[in-house]
Design a protein around this motif. Structure first.
Motif, PDB file in Angstrom:
ATOM      1  N   PRO A  40       0.792  -1.236   0.000  1.00 24.81           N
ATOM      2  CA  PRO A  40       0.000   0.000   0.000  1.00 24.81           C
ATOM      3  C   PRO A  40       0.823   1.284   0.000  1.00 24.81           C
ATOM      4  CG  PRO A  40       0.258  -0.749   2.240  1.00 24.81           C
ATOM      5  CD  PRO A  40       1.005  -1.738   1.382  1.00 24.81           C
ATOM      6  N   LEU A  41       2.138   1.188  -0.287  1.00 23.75           N
ATOM      7  CA  LEU A  41       3.028   2.342  -0.142  1.00 23.75           C
ATOM      8  C   LEU A  41       3.638   2.730  -1.481  1.00 23.75           C
ATOM      9  CD1 LEU A  41       4.610   4.298   1.773  1.00 23.75           C
ATOM     10  CD2 LEU A  41       6.373   2.518   1.883  1.00 23.75           C
ATOM     11  N   PHE A  42       3.517   4.018  -1.825  1.00 23.00           N
ATOM     12  CA  PHE A  42       4.073   4.546  -3.063  1.00 23.00           C
ATOM     13  C   PHE A  42       4.892   5.801  -2.716  1.00 23.00           C
ATOM     14  CE2 PHE A  42      -0.058   2.619  -3.645  1.00 23.00           C
ATOM     15  CZ  PHE A  42       0.252   1.581  -4.527  1.00 23.00           C
ATOM     16  N   VAL A  43       6.144   5.822  -3.174  1.00 22.73           N
ATOM     17  CA  VAL A  43       7.052   6.894  -2.766  1.00 22.73           C
ATOM     18  C   VAL A  43       7.953   7.291  -3.929  1.00 22.73           C
ATOM     19  CG1 VAL A  43       8.731   7.645  -1.034  1.00 22.73           C
ATOM     20  CG2 VAL A  43       7.182   5.751  -0.497  1.00 22.73           C
ATOM     21  N   VAL A  44       8.185   8.599  -4.072  1.00 24.37           N
ATOM     22  CA  VAL A  44       9.218   9.116  -4.958  1.00 24.37           C
ATOM     23  C   VAL A  44      10.174   9.950  -4.118  1.00 24.37           C
ATOM     24  CG1 VAL A  44       9.748  10.708  -6.861  1.00 24.37           C
ATOM     25  CG2 VAL A  44       7.815   9.125  -7.057  1.00 24.37           C
ATOM     26  N   ALA A  45      11.465   9.705  -4.278  1.00 24.95           N
ATOM     27  CA  ALA A  45      12.504  10.455  -3.576  1.00 24.95           C
ATOM     28  C   ALA A  45      13.487  10.992  -4.599  1.00 24.95           C
ATOM     29  CB  ALA A  45      13.222   9.561  -2.568  1.00 24.95           C
ATOM     30  N   ASP A  46      13.796  12.271  -4.494  1.00 22.47           N
ATOM     31  CA  ASP A  46      14.701  12.948  -5.427  1.00 22.47           C
ATOM     32  C   ASP A  46      15.909  13.437  -4.646  1.00 22.47           C
ATOM     33  OD1 ASP A  46      16.015  14.572  -7.220  1.00 22.47           O
ATOM     34  OD2 ASP A  46      14.315  15.865  -7.657  1.00 22.47           O
ATOM     35  N   GLY A  47      17.051  12.741  -4.809  1.00 23.84           N
ATOM     36  CA  GLY A  47      18.273  13.132  -4.124  1.00 23.84           C
ATOM     37  C   GLY A  47      18.662  14.557  -4.481  1.00 23.84           C
ATOM     38  N   MET A  48      19.133  15.291  -3.513  1.00 27.21           N
ATOM     39  CA  MET A  48      19.401  16.705  -3.701  1.00 27.21           C
ATOM     40  C   MET A  48      20.561  16.924  -4.655  1.00 27.21           C
ATOM     41  SD  MET A  48      18.773  17.863   0.255  1.00 27.21           S
ATOM     42  CE  MET A  48      19.320  19.556   0.006  1.00 27.21           C
ATOM     43  N   GLY A  49      20.257  17.438  -5.861  1.00 26.23           N
ATOM     44  CA  GLY A  49      21.266  17.720  -6.860  1.00 26.23           C
ATOM     45  C   GLY A  49      22.227  18.790  -6.372  1.00 26.23           C
ATOM     46  N   HIS A  51      24.464  18.365  -4.183  1.00 29.93           N
ATOM     47  CA  HIS A  51      24.954  17.969  -2.880  1.00 29.93           C
ATOM     48  C   HIS A  51      25.604  16.595  -2.996  1.00 29.93           C
ATOM     49  CE1 HIS A  51      22.059  21.088  -1.928  1.00 29.93           C
ATOM     50  NE2 HIS A  51      22.609  21.191  -0.742  1.00 29.93           N
ATOM     51  N   GLU A  52      26.277  16.188  -1.926  1.00 27.28           N
ATOM     52  CA  GLU A  52      27.007  14.933  -1.978  1.00 27.28           C
ATOM     53  C   GLU A  52      26.073  13.732  -1.861  1.00 27.28           C
ATOM     54  OE1 GLU A  52      30.567  14.562   0.291  1.00 27.28           O
ATOM     55  OE2 GLU A  52      30.769  16.721   0.524  1.00 27.28           O
ATOM     56  N   ARG A  53      26.242  12.775  -2.785  1.00 25.80           N
ATOM     57  CA  ARG A  53      25.621  11.465  -2.676  1.00 25.80           C
ATOM     58  C   ARG A  53      24.108  11.533  -2.569  1.00 25.80           C
ATOM     59  NH1 ARG A  53      29.009   7.392  -1.668  1.00 25.80           N
ATOM     60  NH2 ARG A  53      27.554   6.219  -0.392  1.00 25.80           N
ATOM     61  N   GLY A  54      23.495  12.333  -3.442  1.00 22.21           N
ATOM     62  CA  GLY A  54      22.042  12.413  -3.472  1.00 22.21           C
ATOM     63  C   GLY A  54      21.403  11.088  -3.822  1.00 22.21           C
ATOM     64  N   ASP A  55      22.062  10.302  -4.666  1.00 16.94           N
ATOM     65  CA  ASP A  55      21.515   9.001  -5.045  1.00 16.94           C
ATOM     66  C   ASP A  55      21.445   8.055  -3.857  1.00 16.94           C
ATOM     67  OD1 ASP A  55      24.346   9.059  -5.098  1.00 16.94           O
ATOM     68  OD2 ASP A  55      24.418   7.229  -6.305  1.00 16.94           O
ATOM     69  N   VAL A  56      22.467   8.097  -3.001  1.00 13.60           N
ATOM     70  CA  VAL A  56      22.478   7.253  -1.807  1.00 13.60           C
ATOM     71  C   VAL A  56      21.390   7.710  -0.839  1.00 13.60           C
ATOM     72  CG1 VAL A  56      23.826   6.520   0.192  1.00 13.60           C
ATOM     73  CG2 VAL A  56      24.924   6.714  -2.046  1.00 13.60           C
ATOM     74  N   ALA A  57      21.236   9.017  -0.703  1.00 10.79           N
ATOM     75  CA  ALA A  57      20.213   9.552   0.202  1.00 10.79           C
ATOM     76  C   ALA A  57      18.818   9.098  -0.205  1.00 10.79           C
ATOM     77  CB  ALA A  57      20.288  11.075   0.234  1.00 10.79           C
ATOM     78  N   SER A  58      18.501   9.190  -1.493  1.00 13.77           N
ATOM     79  CA  SER A  58      17.151   8.807  -1.936  1.00 13.77           C
ATOM     80  C   SER A  58      16.917   7.312  -1.761  1.00 13.77           C
ATOM     81  CB  SER A  58      16.925   9.228  -3.392  1.00 13.77           C
ATOM     82  OG  SER A  58      17.769   8.532  -4.297  1.00 13.77           O
ATOM     83  N   ARG A  59      17.914   6.485  -2.085  1.00 13.42           N
ATOM     84  CA  ARG A  59      17.765   5.034  -1.912  1.00 13.42           C
ATOM     85  C   ARG A  59      17.622   4.663  -0.436  1.00 13.42           C
ATOM     86  NH1 ARG A  59      22.140   4.656  -5.614  1.00 13.42           N
ATOM     87  NH2 ARG A  59      23.487   3.935  -3.912  1.00 13.42           N
ATOM     88  N   THR A  60      18.389   5.336   0.403  1.00 13.55           N
ATOM     89  CA  THR A  60      18.346   5.044   1.839  1.00 13.55           C
ATOM     90  C   THR A  60      16.981   5.394   2.427  1.00 13.55           C
ATOM     91  OG1 THR A  60      20.735   5.445   2.047  1.00 13.55           O
ATOM     92  CG2 THR A  60      19.415   5.559   4.070  1.00 13.55           C
ATOM     93  N   ALA A  61      16.424   6.525   2.027  1.00 18.97           N
ATOM     94  CA  ALA A  61      15.106   6.930   2.518  1.00 18.97           C
ATOM     95  C   ALA A  61      14.037   5.925   2.099  1.00 18.97           C
ATOM     96  CB  ALA A  61      14.758   8.325   2.003  1.00 18.97           C
ATOM     97  N   ILE A  62      14.092   5.502   0.840  1.00 18.36           N
ATOM     98  CA  ILE A  62      13.115   4.525   0.339  1.00 18.36           C
ATOM     99  C   ILE A  62      13.234   3.211   1.105  1.00 18.36           C
ATOM    100  CG2 ILE A  62      12.479   3.096  -1.639  1.00 18.36           C
ATOM    101  CD1 ILE A  62      11.558   5.881  -2.087  1.00 18.36           C
ATOM    102  N   ALA A  63      14.468   2.761   1.326  1.00 15.45           N
ATOM    103  CA  ALA A  63      14.689   1.486   2.022  1.00 15.45           C
ATOM    104  C   ALA A  63      14.164   1.538   3.450  1.00 15.45           C
ATOM    105  CB  ALA A  63      16.180   1.137   2.019  1.00 15.45           C
ATOM    106  N   THR A 106      17.335  14.382   0.528  1.00 16.43           N
ATOM    107  CA  THR A 106      16.428  13.986  -0.535  1.00 16.43           C
ATOM    108  C   THR A 106      15.045  14.561  -0.270  1.00 16.43           C
ATOM    109  OG1 THR A 106      15.460  12.077  -1.700  1.00 16.43           O
ATOM    110  CG2 THR A 106      15.814  11.831   0.649  1.00 16.43           C
ATOM    111  N   THR A 107      14.316  14.806  -1.334  1.00 16.51           N
ATOM    112  CA  THR A 107      12.895  15.119  -1.198  1.00 16.51           C
ATOM    113  C   THR A 107      12.151  13.808  -0.959  1.00 16.51           C
ATOM    114  OG1 THR A 107      12.268  14.818  -3.516  1.00 16.51           O
ATOM    115  CG2 THR A 107      13.166  16.977  -2.892  1.00 16.51           C
ATOM    116  N   LEU A 108      10.883  13.915  -0.625  1.00 16.92           N
ATOM    117  CA  LEU A 108      10.063  12.731  -0.422  1.00 16.92           C
ATOM    118  C   LEU A 108       8.613  13.099  -0.677  1.00 16.92           C
ATOM    119  CD1 LEU A 108      10.988   9.884   0.637  1.00 16.92           C
ATOM    120  CD2 LEU A 108       9.995  10.543   2.838  1.00 16.92           C
ATOM    121  N   VAL A 109       7.927  12.324  -1.508  1.00 15.09           N
ATOM    122  CA  VAL A 109       6.466  12.439  -1.619  1.00 15.09           C
ATOM    123  C   VAL A 109       5.907  11.034  -1.477  1.00 15.09           C
ATOM    124  CG1 VAL A 109       6.462  12.327  -4.169  1.00 15.09           C
ATOM    125  CG2 VAL A 109       4.516  13.314  -2.948  1.00 15.09           C
TER     126      VAL A 109
END
Length: 293
Positions: A40-49, A51-63, A106-109
């Protein structure tokens, strides 16, 4: 990707079909967006462009969110709020482990089916940053979330028009992000689960390239014409074709419920997550009309 499932909540059933797609775009070599699209969970996370390691931040938040809200486990409102707080803590912990010297965030919606009083189902929407949630009626596209961005603050105070905000040099500056401060505050809405509903979650890579009218046109054309591929594919492809200057992610959630299971009053907005001491703006720039805490 496209998937369909039936989610039981209380005495009712909600059938959910979801399509999701992401792309690095036409310019950037790395995709810092991440998403989860499993009822039941749907999420989009956009790592902060920038800044350092935005891709890791977004993946970590989702996980972190996925760990707290596993597939087919319908959370309560408080459980989802706690999961968002856990995502913030996880991003901060990961940055510390990686020895990141700058800011990683990261952003989060979020859109999730949750259990209310008496196990009645609600849609819970939450956002931090400028990734967005829309509702699509088949004819009208309505933005449900409000961007946490510098230009949105200027628009809200009448110092900038919506058209000027689209080309403002600081349009990429967000005023809240996950992982930047010890406490994070999300804006939250509870929406009724009723009949046929369609929602769109997206990163700003979609809305930067396509206007709301253009997004609505893709949604309408795809549904009417029965094009090959998912509607999320069509949205992402359109954004990349329009310039693709940023990473772009779209999740389209289509739900069907036999009847209205909650009152329309449930759609009232909750101003923020629980008030937490020290909660403040997660950015180096203040909101318009006020200083950073």
């Amino acid at each position: 990707m496209r998937d369909e499932t039936v989610v039981p909540v209380g005495s009712g059933l909600t059938r959910i079909a979801v399509s999701a797609q992401t792309s690095a775009g036409a310019v950037r070599p790395l995709n810092e967006d991440s998403f989860r699209a499993a009822a039941p969970l749907f999420v989009v996370a956009d790592g902060m462009g920038g800044h350092e390691r935005g891709d890791v931040a977004s993946r970590t938040a989702i996980a972190a969110l996925a760990e707290r809200v596993p597939a087919d486990a319908v959370p309560t409102v408080d459980e989802l709020i706690d999961a968002i707080a856990a995502a913030n803590e996880a991003v901060r912990d990961q940055s510390q482990r990686d020895g990141v010297e700058g800011v990683s965030g990261t952003t989060l919606v979020v859109l999730a089916l949750v259990r209310g009083a008496g196990d009645a189902p609600y849609w819970m929407a939450a956002n931090i940053g400028d990734s967005r949630l829309y509702e699509w009626t088949g004819r009208e596209l309505t933005q449900l979330t409000v961007d946490h961005s510098f230009v949105q603050e200027l628009v809200d105070t009448g110092r900038l028009t919506a058209e000027e905000a689209l080309v403002h040099p600081e349009r990429n500056v967000i005023t809240r992000a996950v992982g930047v401060r010890p406490d994070v505050v999300a804006d939250i809405w509870l929406l009724p689960v009723s009949g046929e509903q369609v929602f769109l979650l997206c990163s700003d890579g979609l809305t930067r390239e396509l206007s709301d009218d253009e997004i609505a046109e893709v949604l309408m054309r795809h549904g009417a014409a029965g094009e090959e591929g998912s509607v999320a594919d069509a949205l992402v492809e359109a954004a990349v074709a329009a310039g693709g200057s940023d990473n772009v992610t779209a999740i389209v959630v289509e739900s069907s419920s036999a009847s209205a299971l909650v009152d329309d009053d449930a759609s009232d907005r909750i101003a923020s997550t629980r008030e937490r001491p020290g909660a403040a703006l997660e950015d180096t720039l203040p909101r318009a009309g006020g200083g950073a805490a």
